[in-house]
Design an enzyme around this catalytic site. Sequence first.
Site, PDB file in Angstrom:
ATOM      1  N   ASP A 205       7.394  26.105  75.773  1.00  0.00           N
ATOM      2  CA  ASP A 205       8.330  27.194  76.031  1.00  0.00           C
ATOM      3  C   ASP A 205       9.631  26.519  76.456  1.00  0.00           C
ATOM      4  OD1 ASP A 205       9.956  29.107  77.139  1.00  0.00           O
ATOM      5  OD2 ASP A 205       8.351  30.165  78.173  1.00  0.00           O
TER       6      ASP A 205
ATOM      7  N   THR B 105      25.215  30.801  65.250  1.00  0.00           N
ATOM      8  CA  THR B 105      25.256  32.030  64.467  1.00  0.00           C
ATOM      9  C   THR B 105      26.659  32.540  64.177  1.00  0.00           C
ATOM     10  OG1 THR B 105      24.690  34.388  64.656  1.00  0.00           O
ATOM     11  CG2 THR B 105      24.926  33.211  66.698  1.00  0.00           C
ATOM     12  N   ASP B 106      26.786  33.311  63.106  1.00  0.00           N
ATOM     13  CA  ASP B 106      28.032  34.029  62.802  1.00  0.00           C
ATOM     14  C   ASP B 106      28.351  35.066  63.882  1.00  0.00           C
ATOM     15  OD1 ASP B 106      25.647  35.269  61.869  1.00  0.00           O
ATOM     16  OD2 ASP B 106      26.773  36.607  60.556  1.00  0.00           O
TER      17      ASP B 106
ATOM     18  N   TYR C 155      23.520  38.480  72.706  1.00  0.00           N
ATOM     19  CA  TYR C 155      22.943  37.395  71.904  1.00  0.00           C
ATOM     20  C   TYR C 155      24.032  36.401  71.488  1.00  0.00           C
ATOM     21  CZ  TYR C 155      21.196  35.124  67.626  1.00  0.00           C
ATOM     22  OH  TYR C 155      20.858  34.213  66.666  1.00  0.00           O
TER      23      TYR C 155
ATOM     24  N   GLN D 265      11.056  31.163  61.049  1.00  0.00           N
ATOM     25  CA  GLN D 265      11.325  31.087  59.601  1.00  0.00           C
ATOM     26  C   GLN D 265      12.108  29.825  59.224  1.00  0.00           C
ATOM     27  OE1 GLN D 265      13.383  34.523  58.089  1.00  0.00           O
ATOM     28  NE2 GLN D 265      14.778  34.676  59.817  1.00  0.00           N
TER      29      GLN D 265
HETATM   30  N1  NAP Z   1      17.663  34.950  61.915  1.00  0.00           N
HETATM   31  C1  NAP Z   1      18.964  34.959  61.637  1.00  0.00           C
HETATM   32  O1  NAP Z   1      19.467  35.821  60.928  1.00  0.00           O
HETATM   33  C2  NAP Z   1      19.860  33.886  62.205  1.00  0.00           C
HETATM   34  C3  NAP Z   1      21.215  33.891  61.846  1.00  0.00           C
HETATM   35  C4  NAP Z   1      22.032  32.875  62.351  1.00  0.00           C
HETATM   36  C5  NAP Z   1      21.514  31.910  63.177  1.00  0.00           C
HETATM   37  N2  NAP Z   1      20.194  31.969  63.513  1.00  0.00           N
HETATM   38  C6  NAP Z   1      19.690  30.927  64.411  1.00  0.00           C
HETATM   39  O2  NAP Z   1      18.864  30.064  63.646  1.00  0.00           O
HETATM   40  C7  NAP Z   1      17.778  29.577  64.431  1.00  0.00           C
HETATM   41  C8  NAP Z   1      16.465  29.856  63.755  1.00  0.00           C
HETATM   42  O3  NAP Z   1      16.321  31.249  63.578  1.00  0.00           O
HETATM   43  P1  NAP Z   1      15.067  31.890  62.850  1.00  0.00           P
HETATM   44  O4  NAP Z   1      15.613  32.961  61.971  1.00  0.00           O
HETATM   45  O5  NAP Z   1      14.177  30.833  62.269  1.00  0.00           O
HETATM   46  O6  NAP Z   1      14.356  32.584  64.081  1.00  0.00           O
HETATM   47  P2  NAP Z   1      12.841  33.047  64.248  1.00  0.00           P
HETATM   48  O7  NAP Z   1      12.168  33.186  62.932  1.00  0.00           O
HETATM   49  O8  NAP Z   1      12.903  34.205  65.193  1.00  0.00           O
HETATM   50  O9  NAP Z   1      12.207  31.803  64.977  1.00  0.00           O
HETATM   51  C9  NAP Z   1      12.514  31.457  66.272  1.00  0.00           C
HETATM   52  C10 NAP Z   1      11.313  30.778  66.847  1.00  0.00           C
HETATM   53  O10 NAP Z   1      11.607  30.454  68.217  1.00  0.00           O
HETATM   54  C11 NAP Z   1      10.442  30.715  68.949  1.00  0.00           C
HETATM   55  N3  NAP Z   1      10.750  30.961  70.353  1.00  0.00           N
HETATM   56  C12 NAP Z   1      11.266  32.066  70.935  1.00  0.00           C
HETATM   57  N4  NAP Z   1      11.366  31.903  72.248  1.00  0.00           N
HETATM   58  C13 NAP Z   1      10.881  30.654  72.525  1.00  0.00           C
HETATM   59  C14 NAP Z   1      10.716  29.895  73.694  1.00  0.00           C
HETATM   60  N5  NAP Z   1      11.052  30.389  74.883  1.00  0.00           N
HETATM   61  N6  NAP Z   1      10.202  28.648  73.589  1.00  0.00           N
HETATM   62  C15 NAP Z   1       9.849  28.150  72.396  1.00  0.00           C
HETATM   63  N7  NAP Z   1       9.973  28.817  71.241  1.00  0.00           N
HETATM   64  C16 NAP Z   1      10.493  30.054  71.299  1.00  0.00           C
HETATM   65  C17 NAP Z   1       9.838  31.946  68.315  1.00  0.00           C
HETATM   66  O11 NAP Z   1       8.491  32.020  68.675  1.00  0.00           O
HETATM   67  P3  NAP Z   1       7.726  33.445  68.686  1.00  0.00           P
HETATM   68  O12 NAP Z   1       7.557  33.780  67.243  1.00  0.00           O
HETATM   69  O13 NAP Z   1       6.485  33.128  69.408  1.00  0.00           O
HETATM   70  O14 NAP Z   1       8.643  34.378  69.409  1.00  0.00           O
HETATM   71  C18 NAP Z   1      10.052  31.658  66.832  1.00  0.00           C
HETATM   72  O15 NAP Z   1       8.975  30.920  66.295  1.00  0.00           O
HETATM   73  C19 NAP Z   1      17.967  30.219  65.806  1.00  0.00           C
HETATM   74  O16 NAP Z   1      18.674  29.338  66.618  1.00  0.00           O
HETATM   75  C20 NAP Z   1      18.814  31.440  65.527  1.00  0.00           C
HETATM   76  O17 NAP Z   1      19.554  31.822  66.660  1.00  0.00           O
HETATM   77  C21 NAP Z   1      19.355  32.902  63.039  1.00  0.00           C
END
Ligand code: NAP
Length: 268
Positions: free
Chosen positions: A38, A95-96, A119, A15
């Site tokens: 990956d 992250t928070d 996590y 996202q």
């Molecule tokens: N979501 C939240 O609420 C939140 C809050 C704070 C911080 N964050 C951080 O913000 C960042 C972006 O989060 P997001 O919400 O955009 O997450 P997301 O929608 O889950 O996207 C993460 C992406 O990483 C890919 N991924 C997972 N494992 C992988 C691997 N081994 N190699 C390559 N790609 C891989 C996933 O692919 P697949 O779809 O194929 O699994 C997905 O496309 C992350 O670092 C997260 O920790 C997120």
Amino acid sequence: MELTRGVLVTGAGGQLGAALLEEFRGEQVVALTRSDWDVALPPPAGLPEVDVALHTAAWTDVDGAESDPQGAAAVNVGGTQHVAELGAPLVAFSTDYVFDGRKQEPYVESDAPNPLSAYGRTKLQAEAAAGEDAWIVRTSWLYGWTGTNFVRTMLRLGAERDEVAVVDDQRGSPTYVGHLAAAVRELLELPRGLWHVSADGECTWAEFAEAIFEEAALDCRVRRITAAELGRPAPRPAYSVLRSERPGAPRLPHWREGLRACLDRLGS
Ligand SMILES: NC(=O)c1ccc[n+]([C@@H]2O[C@H](COP(=O)([O-])OP(=O)(O)OC[C@H]3O[C@@H](n4cnc5c(N)ncnc54)[C@H](OP(=O)(O)O)[C@@H]3O)[C@@H](O)[C@H]2O)c1
């Protein structure tokens, strides 16, 4: 920062990845999904040199990390190390959930982290793996127009049911990926290091759900429950509002404005 050689985005299928691709669409963008690389493995040969790597790929299954902390670490810590090895300036997203939530006022960059979950621990280690020379962006409660997130889940449930049970004893700042992506561009003009970048304002998940139903005109009640009643495997901080104490930090719009922007985008 001049982006003459372009921008690399990991997690391009996620996202935040989707929002960054839009924000940087005027530049040369190397967009990498999990099938391209990956990140738990070393980088594939032949990646072009870029001016900056925006590393969003991550193991984001907070509950799943409790039963497979090594799998989560391989992606979050190992992956960040691998992206740092590319040698390009790096923006890493954290992250928070690195905080324990005992504070009752917003967490700033100098507050000591103390993650409660597997996590959160992997993301804290990932911050170290990104190195001193990276922008480390701590953000919270992300949602956007793609993938599975709280807003999209509530829109679905709100259309199907009269009532949903939502946690009311966790407080944070829901952050719209479109607003965060715009702030990332601003950050590239600011010094590297740790930055807290989240939407303005704060709410509980239950208050957020009520706002979603109100803005989307869905006739669905929110039954306020506790995190203990929901009983998810991973503990989460009771309070994890982030604010920046650094001069010139990007300020994001209020979460309610982010919600409206996301709903407009979703046509809801
Ligand atoms: N979501 C939240 O609420 C939140 C809050 C704070 C911080 N964050 C951080 O913000 C960042 C972006 O989060 P997001 O919400 O955009 O997450 P997301 O929608 O889950 O996207 C993460 C992406 O990483 C890919 N991924 C997972 N494992 C992988 C691997 N081994 N190699 C390559 N790609 C891989 C996933 O692919 P697949 O779809 O194929 O699994 C997905 O496309 C992350 O670092 C997260 O920790 C997120």
